[in-house]
Design an enzyme around this catalytic site. Structure first.
Site, PDB file in Angstrom:
ATOM      1  N   GLU B  70      49.980  45.523  40.072  1.00  0.00           N
ATOM      2  CA  GLU B  70      49.353  45.387  38.760  1.00  0.00           C
ATOM      3  C   GLU B  70      49.403  46.651  37.912  1.00  0.00           C
ATOM      4  OE1 GLU B  70      48.112  43.980  41.494  1.00  0.00           O
ATOM      5  OE2 GLU B  70      47.958  41.860  41.000  1.00  0.00           O
ATOM      6  N   HIS B 139      37.436  36.477  42.861  1.00  0.00           N
ATOM      7  CA  HIS B 139      38.339  35.627  42.064  1.00  0.00           C
ATOM      8  C   HIS B 139      37.580  34.757  41.077  1.00  0.00           C
ATOM      9  CE1 HIS B 139      41.544  36.739  44.830  1.00  0.00           C
ATOM     10  NE2 HIS B 139      42.407  36.005  44.172  1.00  0.00           N
TER      11      HIS B 139
HETATM   12  C1  LIG Z   1      45.553  42.505  43.464  1.00  0.00           C
HETATM   13  C2  LIG Z   1      45.939  41.096  43.631  1.00  0.00           C
HETATM   14  N1  LIG Z   1      47.032  40.639  43.000  1.00  0.00           N
HETATM   15  C3  LIG Z   1      47.402  39.353  43.121  1.00  0.00           C
HETATM   16  C4  LIG Z   1      46.690  38.490  43.901  1.00  0.00           C
HETATM   17  C5  LIG Z   1      47.083  37.026  44.011  1.00  0.00           C
HETATM   18  N2  LIG Z   1      47.672  36.798  45.328  1.00  0.00           N
HETATM   19  C6  LIG Z   1      46.946  36.365  46.362  1.00  0.00           C
HETATM   20  S1  LIG Z   1      47.835  36.277  47.769  1.00  0.00           S
HETATM   21  C7  LIG Z   1      49.230  36.798  46.995  1.00  0.00           C
HETATM   22  C8  LIG Z   1      50.493  36.926  47.766  1.00  0.00           C
HETATM   23  C9  LIG Z   1      50.353  37.860  48.909  1.00  0.00           C
HETATM   24  O1  LIG Z   1      51.554  37.968  49.575  1.00  0.00           O
HETATM   25  P1  LIG Z   1      51.650  38.641  50.988  1.00  0.00           P
HETATM   26  O2  LIG Z   1      51.045  39.996  50.934  1.00  0.00           O
HETATM   27  O3  LIG Z   1      53.039  38.546  51.446  1.00  0.00           O
HETATM   28  O4  LIG Z   1      50.681  37.788  51.915  1.00  0.00           O
HETATM   29  P2  LIG Z   1      50.865  36.289  52.416  1.00  0.00           P
HETATM   30  O5  LIG Z   1      50.244  35.409  51.392  1.00  0.00           O
HETATM   31  O6  LIG Z   1      52.300  36.032  52.601  1.00  0.00           O
HETATM   32  O7  LIG Z   1      50.097  36.262  53.705  1.00  0.00           O
HETATM   33  C10 LIG Z   1      48.985  37.052  45.652  1.00  0.00           C
HETATM   34  C11 LIG Z   1      49.979  37.493  44.681  1.00  0.00           C
HETATM   35  C12 LIG Z   1      45.550  38.995  44.533  1.00  0.00           C
HETATM   36  N3  LIG Z   1      44.769  38.215  45.267  1.00  0.00           N
HETATM   37  N4  LIG Z   1      45.224  40.295  44.408  1.00  0.00           N
END
Ligand SMILES: Cc1ncc(C[n+]2csc(CCOP(=O)(O)OP(=O)(O)O)c2C)c(N)n1
Ligand SMILES: Cc1ncc(C[n+]2csc(CCOP(=O)(O)OP(=O)(O)O)c2C)c(N)n1
Ligand SMILES: [Mg+2]
Ligand SMILES: [Mg+2]
Lengths: 338, 337, 337, 338
Positions: B70, B139
């Site tokens: 971000e 959230h």
């Molecule tokens: C700071 C922030 N940015 C965006 C999100 C939205 N978000 C939640 S999970 C996710 C993807 C996470 O990917 P990864 O780290 O690969 O974990 P996975 O879901 O594959 O376990 C995103 C973009 C968030 N919760 N927090």
């Protein structure tokens, strides 16, 4: 242990080094996670679970393999995809189910839910709904261990997506600078929501980037319980000996959507089916264990049955439990007088 | 006139702005979705579906999926804005201010002033707000006050599809950094929305209802609860001025003050925690500038002073509800001055 | 009783707390200074000299210099606080909230609630505030409102050396995350400060002056300008209640309301930008809860709605000055209700 | 251009590749910076400059060498230590002096000061008082270049200290992912305030950590104008050709305190004297140029004199200029109607 890029290791699956008792414990953990996730998926569809669910299905060997090596007073911190980590760390499964269903007796009194599942009695410092929120915090847990002179370790679970967040990088550098017993365990399931790791992680891989920070980093096949265990044994030992932080990149499949209900249009044709067929860590572990006579199919079937009924039980109990009292809204905003 | 949802209205504004002005770009996490994957691109079109269809139309150089990063997203938008583009950056949830807030309040907001008017920062940060989704403490927050307080930023919080489109088109053509707050609860609400491009000016409140007994000001989604209450009261013969500032910065003080000067009574409603929120802000402006007209205490109806709880019953208790609004209104009306 | 500066008072509190409780640690950038260098360690003892002498006494395991990495500093403090330590983290300037705010408002502030009361986060974040140093837009802000609004945080802003010591000792023994706001302008001011350990409780306002014509509430350094004005007015026979809340969260509403109930008039002074600030917050509380006693508009005296300018004349115009306070007070006093 | 750790290059000083005209331009820049800093140090002592000053003395060859390769429409973003970058990028020196003295005619109308010195007409996007504030912004400038199809490049100057900030890491990854024409130029002067880089940078060095992010990274002796120029020539070309971002780590001495007035107790005995004697980029450049007959001492002396009197002139003009009008407090808070 080397920090040369060439030597990022990918240990081969081998059951050696794991006792039968350990294997059965890990298998039980993995099965518990899988059944738990399947059950809450089902309950979610029925409308019995509010909010969002990110399931750990397919990644079980990582949490189970690592946590075999941890004690209750070691620390882990998790992500939005936290059920598996909580179960593997010994979290109270009944309390988890109640929490996820927003019921009294939930581990967080119904105030956290799936994205904040935690069990502080077991050193599970919480799922965290901010991607990259956990690593700085685990650095603090590792700092406590060092300052207080214990041999505890702190593990920050993270996804491939989280590996790109600035907070994660800062945590890695600070852990190196202060030489803390911190493990950064990235579960690379290929996706951050619907964006592929091959796109979002600009470097060759997560491990080599971590290595650039000045710590040992390893890659491991996260579908292989034995490989995870073998690597983590070295890594946890390294940390307990005060040799500083380590990064592990474990490749795993994500069987489910990013969240329950995700249409997953970004997936390749037949991808999920293939993954479930070829990369199911439970099947892989079971086969290897039986082949190497670490356990027989019957024992494992018995565990499967036992856990199925256990999960049913906790589900029924959670369904039957009352919601938190309306008067709890303003309790626990502060720990001390306000 | 065609009826469109809030989601569609914002999507249409983005489409039209991008078609009209090639310097408009969109960037953020999953703004198309599927980057690097084997399946389809534009798989999400934003996790809320608001940017759907932009990628196929405008291509990867103008619809840019990013890693989870971000600070770099907002910083890149700010840098691009200074150098010839008009970026619309998406912050998936407003709750994520914390991982990029420096780039918002110390950078984008301050460039123009700090550099003596020589830098421009024409960018929009889209973000979502609103409780009620059982999404928990990280959230669900409405942090509109956190940006409203920052000089240099403009802050927009549309409460209906018509305003959403017009305010988005205004935001994109505005030369300052605009925080565009989309209330998740409103995405599927709809109203008549012209197909043509039009703008809704900043700093002009909208009167949802006109009346004489009381003024109610509400920010974002709570407005719809206010309307339900106001309509019930009207059946009893009590009429209210119901005012939606539409932008909290600039704030249409005049509309609010004028109304209170007439009604003498004010209730302010928002879905923020109570300390230093929009309700406090608006209340304090009135207590300073329209004191002479006030005939009753100014009541604030806000969320509770706690993180947003997960359990539905607790979350519902946290959120300001119609009953809370009605109770406040009656208290103010019954106050014997 | 010995006279000590605000800087010395805080330093002494840190020394005493660390001596008494081995779980208290200090971490941040330059908290000792000289790490990895050829010259002396404890070279700064904090860029403001507040942590001077801690390293020689308590050693590197408890006085921890860090890289420039605010998110990791605050996150590490939060993690350490959950696992047995009582960290006092330093954020060199409050302006830097932006590079670590998630760890403050989404993490440390929410742990206790979000995890159902099972997590504790006994930590202090020391940070400096205050304009007047010609330090420009990114090193001069008072952002006390940004943390006051966050449920789960406690916010302390001492205005004299005595309070600074007692509030710091209270902050360190408190089981929540406390934001301790040190006004740079006050470091060299002094008063009598006992050598012994003592605490000043949170949520208890201090009356700097007692009077009957008007209530003035001020936050941080502006308090001293208020006192100068109040003393001038007293010479004219006008007496004021001058109230320092000392902590903005919890806020001693009662003290403020009681005073206004008696005086009927209120001026609130802070050095924040005007929107959604402490002045708004306190004003709105009074407009709701002591309306019946109010005999004049509530005046807010705040900084201007702009980034902090560099040029001394502009910065002085930005900062609320004695003349602004006096003018506001006279306006309120002259208001014919 | 390689991304193998082994090949981080440290080009040797050599005057080849730089024309006389270019050298004289660079020398003039370096001298202007040095004199400017000396002058404001003096004026600060006299009480004629409000606020904080972080001087660039000793690091001149880096800004001068790089900026020889940039046009007015390329972008740089700077740090709290920004005077040198602004001058090298062609910034209006008179306007700078007025800005730093908070006078009318200052580049930022007196609203920015030393820590926010900027010249947008010259592509200098501002000094930034938040450590790590600049890199994400330069990624945006580089994104503009790519999206608009120009061959402009964006350079984020940063210090060794800033290399540990999460925002910097995020910017590096995003630049790699989007393959942007961005240069991350870290001037390693050994110190972040009073903390040594060898302590705060956990990795082997800044360059290798950057390399781990998946971009080419180089180390260069930042006291050697010719080496800086030679390396930057390749690097800028690489970026203009659309080959993605690059990191440069330039080692430089910091002649002055972190800020003017810094007691510098953390410095080693005689360290500064040694640095000023052995690592003065102006002396080094002058000697090499004279030896290789790129310029003769007389020409350089003439430049020195000319600049000394130029700096005196702008100083006098700035001292004589009036403060901004009090009524300017609320101008330019917004660019458009509010
Ligand atoms: C700071 C922030 N940015 C965006 C999100 C939205 N978000 C939640 S999970 C996710 C993807 C996470 O990917 P990864 O780290 O690969 O974990 P996975 O879901 O594959 O376990 C995103 C973009 C968030 N919760 N927090
Ligand atoms: C986010 C942030 N943290 C801390 C500071 C205080 N600070 C200003 S300069 C500086 C040191 C920077 O070191 P480096 O990046 O090496 O730059 P140098 O001063 O050596 O040019 C620090 C800690 C700041 N301005 N911003
Ligand atoms: Mg993933
Ligand atoms: Mg440095």
């Amino acid at each position: 242990m080397s920090i040369d890029t060439q030597e990022i290791t990918k240990p081969k699956a081998s059951t050696k080094g794991m006792s039968k008792q350990q294997f059965l414990k890990a298998y039980r953990t993995m099965r518990t996670i899988r059944d738990f996730e399947d059950k809450i998926s089902e309950q979610f569809m029925k409308g019995n679970i509010p909010g969002f669910l990110h399931l750990y299905s397919g990644q079980e060997a990582v949490a189970a393999g690592l946590c075999l090596l941890l004690d209750d007073d070691d620390y882990v911190i998790s992500t939005h995809r936290g059920h598996g980590h909580c179960i593997a760390k010994g979290g109270d499964v009944g309390g988890m189910m109640k929490e996820i269903m927003a019921k009294q007796g939930g581990l967080c009194d119904g105030k956290g839910g799936s994205m904040h599942i935690a069990d502080f009695d077991k050193g599970m410092l919480g799922a965290n709904a901010i991607v990259g929120g956990g690593p700085p915090i685990i650095v603090g847990a590792a700092l406590s261990a060092k300052t207080l002179g214990t041999d505890r370790v702190g593990v920050a679970f993270g996804g491939d997506g989280s590996s790109n967040q600035g907070t994660t990088f800062e945590a890695m550098n600070l852990a190196v600078v202060l030489k803390l017993p911190a493990i950064f365990l990235f579960e690379n399931n290929g996706y951050g929501e619907g964006t592929h790791a091959s796109y979002a992680v600009g470097s060759k891989d997560i491990a080599s980037r971590a290595q650039g920070f000045g710590m040992p980093a390893y890659k491991v096949d996260g579908t292989d319980l034995f490989a995870v265990y073998e690597l983590c044994k070295q890594v946890v030992e390294h940390c307990r000996q005060g040799k500083g932080p380590v990064t592990i990149e474990a490749s795993v499949p994500r069987f489910k959507g990013h969240f329950e209900g995700d249409p997953q249009a970004y997936r390749g044709d037949g991808e999920i089916e293939r993954l479930m067929k070829e990369e199911d860590c439970l099947e892989i572990a079971r086969k290897a264990a039986v082949k190497k006579k670490l356990a027989n199919a019957k024992e494992l079937d018995a565990i499967d049955e036992e856990i199925a009924s256990y999960i049913n039980e906790v589900t029924e109990a959670a369904l039957a439990a009352p919601a938190p009292g309306d008067d709890e809204l303003l309790t626990n905003v502060y720990s001390s007088a306000y | 006139m065609p009826v469109k949802t809030y989601r569609e209205a914002i999507n249409e504004a983005l489409h039209q702005a991008m078609a009209e002005d090639s310097s408009v770009i969109v960037l953020g996490e999953e703004v198309s979705g599927g980057a690097g994957c084997d399946g389809s691109r534009d798989a999400y079109g934003g996790v809320m579906g608001v940017t759907k269809g932009l990628l196929p139309t405008y291509g990867e150089s103008r619809v840019i999926d990013t890693p989870i990063t971000e600070s770099a997203i907002i910083g890149a938008a700010a840098g691009a804005a200074q150098t010839g583009l008009r970026p619309v950056a998406e912050l998936m949830f407003m709750d994520f201010f914390g991982v990029c807030f420096d780039q918002i309040y110390n950078q984008a907001a301050k460039f123009h002033y700090m550099f003596g008017g020589k830098a421009k920062c024409p960018m929009v940060i889209r973000c979502t707000t609103g409780a009620g989704w059982r999404a928990g403490a990280q959230h669900s927050q409405n942090l509109t006050q956190m940006v409203t307080m920052v000089p240099g930023l403009k802050v927009v919080c549309p409460t209906n599809a018509y305003d959403a489109k017009g305010l988005m088109l205004q935001a994109i053509q505005d030369d300052d950094c605009v925080i565009f707050v989309e209330d998740k609860i409103l995405y599927d609400t709809s109203c008549e929305v012209p197909d043509e491009m039009y703008t809704v000016p900043f700093g002009e409140a909208k009167y949802y209802r006109e009346g004489s007994d009381l003024t109610i000001v509400a920010i974002s989604n709570p407005m719809h609860k206010v309307l339900a209450v106001a309509d019930r009261l009207e059946a009893e013969g009590i009429t209210c001025d119901v005012i939606d500032p539409r932008t909290t910065s600039p704030l249409d003080e005049e509309a609010i003050l004028e109304s209170v000067e007439m009604t003498g009574r004010l209730v302010v409603v928002d879905e923020m925690t109570p300390r230093c929120g929009m309700a406090s802000d608006i209340s304090s402006i009135v207590a300073e500038k329209a004191f002479g007209s006030l005939r009753a205490p100014i009541k604030k109806v806000t969320a509770a002073h706690s993180p947003v709880p997960f359990a539905p019953n607790l979350e519902d208790a946290w959120i300001p509800q119609e009953a809370d609004i009605e109770a406040a209104v009656r208290q103010v009306l019954e106050y014997a001055s």
